[in-house]
Design a protein around this motif. Structure first.
Motif, PDB file in Angstrom:
ATOM      1  N   TRP A 185     -40.991  71.718 -59.539  1.00  0.00           N
ATOM      2  CA  TRP A 185     -42.274  71.746 -58.831  1.00  0.00           C
ATOM      3  C   TRP A 185     -42.779  70.332 -58.561  1.00  0.00           C
ATOM      4  CZ3 TRP A 185     -47.339  70.191 -59.652  1.00  0.00           C
ATOM      5  CH2 TRP A 185     -48.288  70.752 -58.797  1.00  0.00           C
ATOM      6  N   LEU A 186     -42.601  69.437 -59.508  1.00  0.00           N
ATOM      7  CA  LEU A 186     -43.035  68.051 -59.294  1.00  0.00           C
ATOM      8  C   LEU A 186     -42.220  67.374 -58.194  1.00  0.00           C
ATOM      9  CD1 LEU A 186     -43.657  66.888 -62.981  1.00  0.00           C
ATOM     10  CD2 LEU A 186     -45.371  67.305 -61.204  1.00  0.00           C
ATOM     11  N   ILE A 187     -40.941  67.722 -58.102  1.00  0.00           N
ATOM     12  CA  ILE A 187     -40.131  67.179 -57.003  1.00  0.00           C
ATOM     13  C   ILE A 187     -40.671  67.666 -55.668  1.00  0.00           C
ATOM     14  CG2 ILE A 187     -37.843  67.249 -55.949  1.00  0.00           C
ATOM     15  CD1 ILE A 187     -36.669  67.373 -58.775  1.00  0.00           C
ATOM     16  N   ALA A 188     -41.005  68.959 -55.587  1.00  0.00           N
ATOM     17  CA  ALA A 188     -41.574  69.495 -54.351  1.00  0.00           C
ATOM     18  C   ALA A 188     -42.926  68.854 -54.045  1.00  0.00           C
ATOM     19  CB  ALA A 188     -41.713  71.012 -54.461  1.00  0.00           C
ATOM     20  N   ALA A 189     -43.738  68.629 -55.075  1.00  0.00           N
ATOM     21  CA  ALA A 189     -45.034  67.981 -54.858  1.00  0.00           C
ATOM     22  C   ALA A 189     -44.857  66.546 -54.364  1.00  0.00           C
ATOM     23  CB  ALA A 189     -45.850  68.002 -56.155  1.00  0.00           C
ATOM     24  N   ALA A 190     -43.867  65.860 -54.896  1.00  0.00           N
ATOM     25  CA  ALA A 190     -43.604  64.495 -54.424  1.00  0.00           C
ATOM     26  C   ALA A 190     -43.173  64.500 -52.960  1.00  0.00           C
ATOM     27  CB  ALA A 190     -42.523  63.849 -55.295  1.00  0.00           C
ATOM     28  N   LEU A 191     -42.376  65.491 -52.555  1.00  0.00           N
ATOM     29  CA  LEU A 191     -41.989  65.604 -51.147  1.00  0.00           C
ATOM     30  C   LEU A 191     -43.204  65.863 -50.270  1.00  0.00           C
ATOM     31  CD1 LEU A 191     -38.669  67.677 -51.269  1.00  0.00           C
ATOM     32  CD2 LEU A 191     -38.943  65.253 -50.708  1.00  0.00           C
ATOM     33  N   ALA A 192     -44.072  66.777 -50.705  1.00  0.00           N
ATOM     34  CA  ALA A 192     -45.278  67.063 -49.923  1.00  0.00           C
ATOM     35  C   ALA A 192     -46.152  65.823 -49.781  1.00  0.00           C
ATOM     36  CB  ALA A 192     -46.069  68.198 -50.587  1.00  0.00           C
ATOM     37  N   LEU A 193     -46.238  65.031 -50.848  1.00  0.00           N
ATOM     38  CA  LEU A 193     -47.028  63.803 -50.787  1.00  0.00           C
ATOM     39  C   LEU A 193     -46.384  62.768 -49.870  1.00  0.00           C
ATOM     40  CD1 LEU A 193     -49.501  62.287 -51.916  1.00  0.00           C
ATOM     41  CD2 LEU A 193     -48.036  61.472 -53.778  1.00  0.00           C
ATOM     42  N   ALA A 194     -45.061  62.654 -49.946  1.00  0.00           N
ATOM     43  CA  ALA A 194     -44.368  61.672 -49.110  1.00  0.00           C
ATOM     44  C   ALA A 194     -44.418  62.061 -47.641  1.00  0.00           C
ATOM     45  CB  ALA A 194     -42.922  61.529 -49.572  1.00  0.00           C
ATOM     46  N   TRP A 195     -44.319  63.351 -47.353  1.00  0.00           N
ATOM     47  CA  TRP A 195     -44.355  63.812 -45.967  1.00  0.00           C
ATOM     48  C   TRP A 195     -45.763  63.786 -45.380  1.00  0.00           C
ATOM     49  CZ3 TRP A 195     -41.051  68.845 -46.861  1.00  0.00           C
ATOM     50  CH2 TRP A 195     -39.716  68.492 -47.044  1.00  0.00           C
ATOM     51  N   ASP A 196     -46.767  63.802 -46.232  1.00  0.00           N
ATOM     52  CA  ASP A 196     -48.154  63.908 -45.777  1.00  0.00           C
ATOM     53  C   ASP A 196     -48.331  65.168 -44.922  1.00  0.00           C
ATOM     54  OD1 ASP A 196     -50.800  63.309 -45.485  1.00  0.00           O
ATOM     55  OD2 ASP A 196     -50.518  61.835 -43.893  1.00  0.00           O
ATOM     56  N   VAL A 199     -48.758  71.734 -44.561  1.00  0.00           N
ATOM     57  CA  VAL A 199     -47.953  72.937 -44.783  1.00  0.00           C
ATOM     58  C   VAL A 199     -47.201  72.838 -46.107  1.00  0.00           C
ATOM     59  CG1 VAL A 199     -46.022  74.285 -43.887  1.00  0.00           C
ATOM     60  CG2 VAL A 199     -47.747  73.390 -42.316  1.00  0.00           C
ATOM     61  N   ALA A 200     -46.576  71.688 -46.354  1.00  0.00           N
ATOM     62  CA  ALA A 200     -45.867  71.496 -47.615  1.00  0.00           C
ATOM     63  C   ALA A 200     -46.821  71.558 -48.803  1.00  0.00           C
ATOM     64  CB  ALA A 200     -45.126  70.161 -47.604  1.00  0.00           C
ATOM     65  N   ALA A 201     -48.029  71.036 -48.636  1.00  0.00           N
ATOM     66  CA  ALA A 201     -49.010  71.099 -49.724  1.00  0.00           C
ATOM     67  C   ALA A 201     -49.372  72.552 -50.040  1.00  0.00           C
ATOM     68  CB  ALA A 201     -50.262  70.314 -49.336  1.00  0.00           C
ATOM     69  N   HIS A 202     -49.533  73.375 -49.015  1.00  0.00           N
ATOM     70  CA  HIS A 202     -49.809  74.800 -49.257  1.00  0.00           C
ATOM     71  C   HIS A 202     -48.639  75.469 -49.985  1.00  0.00           C
ATOM     72  CE1 HIS A 202     -53.654  75.578 -47.256  1.00  0.00           C
ATOM     73  NE2 HIS A 202     -53.311  74.681 -46.361  1.00  0.00           N
ATOM     74  N   LEU A 203     -47.425  75.153 -49.585  1.00  0.00           N
ATOM     75  CA  LEU A 203     -46.257  75.732 -50.260  1.00  0.00           C
ATOM     76  C   LEU A 203     -46.212  75.338 -51.726  1.00  0.00           C
ATOM     77  CD1 LEU A 203     -43.537  75.106 -47.510  1.00  0.00           C
ATOM     78  CD2 LEU A 203     -44.565  77.288 -48.135  1.00  0.00           C
ATOM     79  N   ARG A 254     -55.346  64.620 -49.074  1.00  0.00           N
ATOM     80  CA  ARG A 254     -54.990  65.870 -48.421  1.00  0.00           C
ATOM     81  C   ARG A 254     -54.268  66.813 -49.367  1.00  0.00           C
ATOM     82  NH1 ARG A 254     -55.178  62.653 -43.649  1.00  0.00           N
ATOM     83  NH2 ARG A 254     -53.320  61.470 -44.205  1.00  0.00           N
ATOM     84  N   LEU A 255     -53.353  66.276 -50.160  1.00  0.00           N
ATOM     85  CA  LEU A 255     -52.646  67.125 -51.122  1.00  0.00           C
ATOM     86  C   LEU A 255     -53.602  67.675 -52.171  1.00  0.00           C
ATOM     87  CD1 LEU A 255     -50.040  68.275 -52.360  1.00  0.00           C
ATOM     88  CD2 LEU A 255     -49.748  66.099 -53.565  1.00  0.00           C
ATOM     89  N   GLY A 256     -54.458  66.813 -52.708  1.00  0.00           N
ATOM     90  CA  GLY A 256     -55.396  67.257 -53.734  1.00  0.00           C
ATOM     91  C   GLY A 256     -56.397  68.273 -53.228  1.00  0.00           C
ATOM     92  N   SER A 257     -56.840  68.122 -51.979  1.00  0.00           N
ATOM     93  CA  SER A 257     -57.801  69.089 -51.437  1.00  0.00           C
ATOM     94  C   SER A 257     -57.192  70.468 -51.336  1.00  0.00           C
ATOM     95  CB  SER A 257     -58.296  68.617 -50.075  1.00  0.00           C
ATOM     96  OG  SER A 257     -57.226  68.554 -49.146  1.00  0.00           O
TER      97      SER A 257
END
Length: 423
Positions: A185-196, A199-203, A254-257
């Motif tokens: 999950w942390l790897i996915a969160a890091a991807l969502a943060l890097a991609w900005d 959609v990834a943040a919701h996933l 954006r990720l935190g919101s």
């Protein structure tokens, strides 16, 4: 906020301000010029192309399934490899020509085909029946595809496989924490943060919920309340989301919101579950004695601390009330022992106050999802109190009436205290 909706609102505001003389036409033009171009959306041609591609893929799968037993093993495996190669090649071509939606779709199909290949190899060669291990391998491959291609669809496939994997592991070993999922999950969160990517943040936000639910339902505690475990999970998600959104980085904001929105809705659901389980609307408790695990308590306390830290950084009163809402929901869970006579009035009051704090928090910070979550939580708690199985309905009505009177008095006092512009 989605970019297109924001641009439409901004354009309307600029036109109105320019007409009212608030800003000069040159200033409005410079603002429009400073905005980056919008990414191309999904038009009708793209939709038709997606439907056509899915129909072709379905026809191919139906043909292969009809002749599955007649196809040699190596040929089956070669078909799947060819499917992944074709999906990857088409995805690269679409990406090179600027058709990012179709490229993302091809990467997703390739990730799904990879999972089918794992299942096929296990079936053909009679490998070990560790289905959860196969899901882990599928998740790793999908994450690799997402990392290499930036595909949100591949990320969704990887998270879905990881959720199935962790649920199976929790079921197999209910008396041990499955912390390995948190690494994925942390790897996915890091991807969502890097991609900005929103959609990834919701996933990522959705993917953490099955782990908490599976852990709360299957963890072999002595009389632990699943709603208490869920409450601490919602508290950590809500508080951590607020703390991440308070960071100076726009990507972190954006990720935190997004994480805080899911945490707020989870907190509202947990408030209803606490009322429902204490009054035996749903039987989720395993014994009369209550022994809550220390790690869940630590998660809840961390959620409160994160929310308060975020309030200290942003200087927003609404986030202080959000921390109060988290704390009240956590306090309400262990207030009542299941064997105690009477009704848990203090717990009811704590939950109602928590949901009211959540609504006011959203109003003060102008966060509409938080307001909606608070109203849903209030409705759920009132419904649980009113239609509980046991207890006196007359006493419940008196309690609700007293709570309503207190809320009206509080609203009147608050209206007098606030400046007229903020009412």
């Amino acid at each position: 906020m989605f970019d297109k909706a924001y641009r439409q609102r901004l354009e309307a505001d600029l036109a109105q301000w320019e007409a009212d003389g608030v800003i000069a036409p040159a200033a409005a033009a410079s603002i429009r010029h400073a905005l980056p171009p919008l990414s191309p959306g999904i038009n009708i041609a793209v939709v038709v192309a997606i439907v056509g591609g899915l129909l072709i893929a379905a026809a191919f799968l139906a043909f292969v399934a009809a002749h599955w037993t007649e196809i040699a093993r190596l040929l089956r495996f070669a078909i799947l490899l060819a499917g992944m190669a074709v999906a990857g090649g088409l995805g690269a071509w679409f990406a090179a020509t600027g058709r990012n939606v179709l490229a993302d779709l091809c990467a997703s199909i390739g990730a799904i085909t990879f999972g089918a290949g794992i299942a096929l190899v296990g079936q053909m060669y009679h490998l070990g029946d560790d289905f959860a291990g196969g899901m882990l391998l599928w998740s790793i491959g999908a994450f690799a595809a997402a990392l290499l291609t930036g595909s949100r669809g591949a990320l969704a496939v990887g998270l879905a496989a990881a959720c199935i994997w962790t649920c199976m592991r929790v079921y197999d070993v209910p008396d041990a924490l499955h912390l390995q999922f948190l690494v994925a999950w942390l790897i996915a969160a890091a991807l969502a943060l890097a991609w900005d990517s929103r959609v990834a943040a919701h996933l990522v936000a959705v993917a953490v919920l099955p782990w908490w639910v599976a852990t709360s339902l299957r963890f072999d505690f002595d009389g632990a309340q699943p709603s208490f475990v869920l409450a601490n999970g919602a508290a950590l998600l809500f508080g951590a989301g607020l703390a991440i959104s308070a960071a100076p980085s726009p990507r972190a904001h954006r990720l935190g919101s997004v994480l805080s929105i899911y945490g707020a809705f989870s907190l509202a659901v947990v408030a209803f579950l606490e009322v429902a389980t204490v009054d035996d609307l749903f039987r989720l408790r395993t014994a009369a004695m209550e022994a809550q695990p220390l790690w869940t308590i630590a998660c809840g306390v961390a959620g409160v601390i994160f929310a308060l830290a975020s309030a200290g950084l942003t200087r927003r009163a609404g986030e202080v009330l959000a921390a109060c809402a988290i704390g009240l929901v956590l306090v309400a869970a262990p207030i009542w022992p299941t064997f105690a006579p009477g009704e848990p009035w203090f717990a009811y009051a704590a939950l109602l106050c928590a949901m009211l704090c959540l609504v006011v928090s959203g109003v003060l910070d102008d966060v509409r999802p938080r307001i909606v979550a608070g109203w849903l939580g209030i409705a759920g708690v009132i419904a649980g109190i009113t239609w509980a199985v046991k207890g006196s309905l007359l006493r419940r009505s008196a309690f609700l009436a007293a709570a309503g009177i207190i809320a009206v008095v509080f609203a009147t006092a608050l209206n007098r205290m606030l400046p007229r512009a903020e009412r």
